[in-house]
Scaffold this motif. Structure first.
Motif, PDB file in Angstrom:
ATOM      1  N   VAL A  63      -5.675   0.887  -1.000  1.00  0.00           N
ATOM      2  CA  VAL A  63      -5.930  -0.541  -0.821  1.00  0.00           C
ATOM      3  C   VAL A  63      -6.731  -1.090  -1.996  1.00  0.00           C
ATOM      4  CG1 VAL A  63      -7.135  -2.235   0.607  1.00  0.00           C
ATOM      5  CG2 VAL A  63      -5.707  -0.489   1.686  1.00  0.00           C
TER       6      VAL A  63
ATOM      7  N   VAL B 270      -5.095   2.542   7.736  1.00  0.00           N
ATOM      8  CA  VAL B 270      -4.558   1.758   6.621  1.00  0.00           C
ATOM      9  C   VAL B 270      -4.332   0.300   6.999  1.00  0.00           C
ATOM     10  CG1 VAL B 270      -2.637   1.539   5.006  1.00  0.00           C
ATOM     11  CG2 VAL B 270      -3.539   3.790   5.561  1.00  0.00           C
ATOM     12  N   ASP B 271      -3.837   0.027   8.192  1.00  0.00           N
ATOM     13  CA  ASP B 271      -3.581  -1.363   8.584  1.00  0.00           C
ATOM     14  C   ASP B 271      -4.872  -2.169   8.659  1.00  0.00           C
ATOM     15  OD1 ASP B 271      -0.531  -1.661   9.389  1.00  0.00           O
ATOM     16  OD2 ASP B 271      -1.189   0.316  10.066  1.00  0.00           O
TER      17      ASP B 271
ATOM     18  N   LEU C 114      -7.672  -1.544   7.044  1.00  0.00           N
ATOM     19  CA  LEU C 114      -8.172  -1.714   5.679  1.00  0.00           C
ATOM     20  C   LEU C 114      -7.414  -2.828   4.963  1.00  0.00           C
ATOM     21  CD1 LEU C 114      -8.531   2.044   4.716  1.00  0.00           C
ATOM     22  CD2 LEU C 114     -10.403   0.389   4.850  1.00  0.00           C
ATOM     23  N   TRP C 115      -6.099  -2.868   5.127  1.00  0.00           N
ATOM     24  CA  TRP C 115      -5.312  -3.890   4.451  1.00  0.00           C
ATOM     25  C   TRP C 115      -5.657  -5.282   4.953  1.00  0.00           C
ATOM     26  CZ3 TRP C 115      -3.139  -4.720   0.135  1.00  0.00           C
ATOM     27  CH2 TRP C 115      -2.268  -5.803  -0.032  1.00  0.00           C
TER      28      TRP C 115
ATOM     29  N   VAL D 106       0.820  -1.209   0.000  1.00  0.00           N
ATOM     30  CA  VAL D 106       0.000   0.000   0.000  1.00  0.00           C
ATOM     31  C   VAL D 106       0.857   1.264   0.000  1.00  0.00           C
ATOM     32  CG1 VAL D 106      -1.810   1.267   1.250  1.00  0.00           C
ATOM     33  CG2 VAL D 106      -1.833  -1.233   1.208  1.00  0.00           C
TER      34      VAL D 106
ATOM     35  N   TYR E 157      -9.088  -6.365   3.493  1.00  0.00           N
ATOM     36  CA  TYR E 157      -9.109  -6.714   2.076  1.00  0.00           C
ATOM     37  C   TYR E 157      -8.142  -7.839   1.725  1.00  0.00           C
ATOM     38  CZ  TYR E 157     -12.461  -3.284   0.507  1.00  0.00           C
ATOM     39  OH  TYR E 157     -13.641  -2.600   0.296  1.00  0.00           O
ATOM     40  N   ASP E 158      -7.085  -8.000   2.482  1.00  0.00           N
ATOM     41  CA  ASP E 158      -6.097  -9.029   2.178  1.00  0.00           C
ATOM     42  C   ASP E 158      -6.418 -10.369   2.817  1.00  0.00           C
ATOM     43  OD1 ASP E 158      -3.573  -9.675   0.880  1.00  0.00           O
ATOM     44  OD2 ASP E 158      -2.734  -9.874   2.897  1.00  0.00           O
TER      45      ASP E 158
ATOM     46  N   TYR F 144      -8.131   4.037   1.726  1.00  0.00           N
ATOM     47  CA  TYR F 144      -9.090   3.136   1.098  1.00  0.00           C
ATOM     48  C   TYR F 144      -8.796   2.994  -0.391  1.00  0.00           C
ATOM     49  CZ  TYR F 144     -13.858   1.320   0.149  1.00  0.00           C
ATOM     50  OH  TYR F 144     -14.958   0.572  -0.222  1.00  0.00           O
TER      51      TYR F 144
ATOM     52  N   LYS G 278      -5.425  -4.057  -4.619  1.00  0.00           N
ATOM     53  CA  LYS G 278      -6.165  -5.296  -4.817  1.00  0.00           C
ATOM     54  C   LYS G 278      -6.840  -5.385  -6.181  1.00  0.00           C
ATOM     55  CE  LYS G 278      -5.282  -7.623  -1.180  1.00  0.00           C
ATOM     56  NZ  LYS G 278      -4.615  -8.940  -1.323  1.00  0.00           N
TER      57      LYS G 278
END
Length: 242
Positions: free
Chosen positions: A84, A44-45, A47-48, A23, A51-52, A81, A88
């Motif tokens: 990320v 951010v963490d 969100l990652w 990211v 999604y991951d 967002y 992806k």
């Protein structure tokens, strides 16, 4: 308190590890010399990890009725967002270069009609959890029992009374397919005594987990720790610079 180095202008707080590897360059591409605050870096963490490792959604399944739904109530944190989503494959990376521009599809709040994979258009703080409750109810009414609804909100949003109506209702009707994620970066005006933000939910029959908002394994365990009978909240504590 141990002294910390000054925060570089526009960069993450000095004590933060920085955005997740995939990211980081994309977030810098969006930033392009602008300054981002804690509202972006604190999310951010989470969100990652969502999604991951958690959400059952891909660029190919954005319209699949059986997909998980993610609702960003904290819409002013949209830069992370978008980074990320680009990482992806939901949006082309070159869209990031004009984020917020007059012809860009990536506005300063996400728009579900313009950005693939976005479930709601955000705006006023405090409305996302109510929309999540409605989404979870709608899925249940249709007999779609596998999809989960995840709503990310900031701790300051809990100052809004509409959230407490949503919390109380979700607990009363046992919305087991709903997970709220609260980014606790100490920005709430009113705060909370005792057991912290999670107590606002557990008193209304939610399950809860409070974890380090930078610890990916702890976040994953918390985000997948629902008991299958009640709504669930994850409080992700981010205290960079303290």
């Amino acid at each position: 308190m141990t002294a910390t180095a000054p925060t570089p202008a526009g960069g993450p707080p000095a004590s933060a590890a920085g955005p997740p590897g995939p990211v980081a360059p994309l977030l810098e591409r969006i930033r392009a010399g602008r300054e981002f605050g804690a509202n972006v870096y604190s999310t951010v963490d989470v969100l990652w990890v969502l999604y991951d490792r958690v959400l059952r959604i891909t660029p190919e399944t954005v319209d699949d009725p059986d997909r998980d739904r993610f609702l960003l109530s904290k819409g002013h944190a949209v830069a992370g967002y978008y980074a990320v989503l680009a990482a992806k494959g939901f949006v082309p990376v070159d869209w990031l270069d004009d984020q917020g521009g007059p012809d860009s599809r990536l506005g300063d709040h996400p728009d579900r009609l313009l950005v693939p994979g976005v479930e709601i258009g955000s705006g006023s703080l405090g409305h996302g959890l109510g929309l999540g409750v409605g989404t979870a109810l709608g899925l249940r009414a249709q007999g779609l029992l596998t999809p989960r609804v995840y709503v990310l909100l900031g701790d300051a949003e809990l100052d809004e009374g509409s959230n407490h109506e949503a919390i109380a209702y979700a607990g009363a009707v046992g919305l087991a397919n709903l997970t709220a994620v609260v980014i606790d970066n100490a920005s709430a005006t009113h705060g909370w005594p005792g057991d912290g933000a999670a107590a606002r939910f557990t008193v209304n029959r939610w399950t809860a987990a409070t974890v380090d908002g930078r610890d990916h394994d702890a976040l994953h365990a918390a985000l997948t720790g629902q008991d299958g009978n009640r709504p669930h909240v994850v409080v992700a504590v981010v205290r960079d610079g303290e």
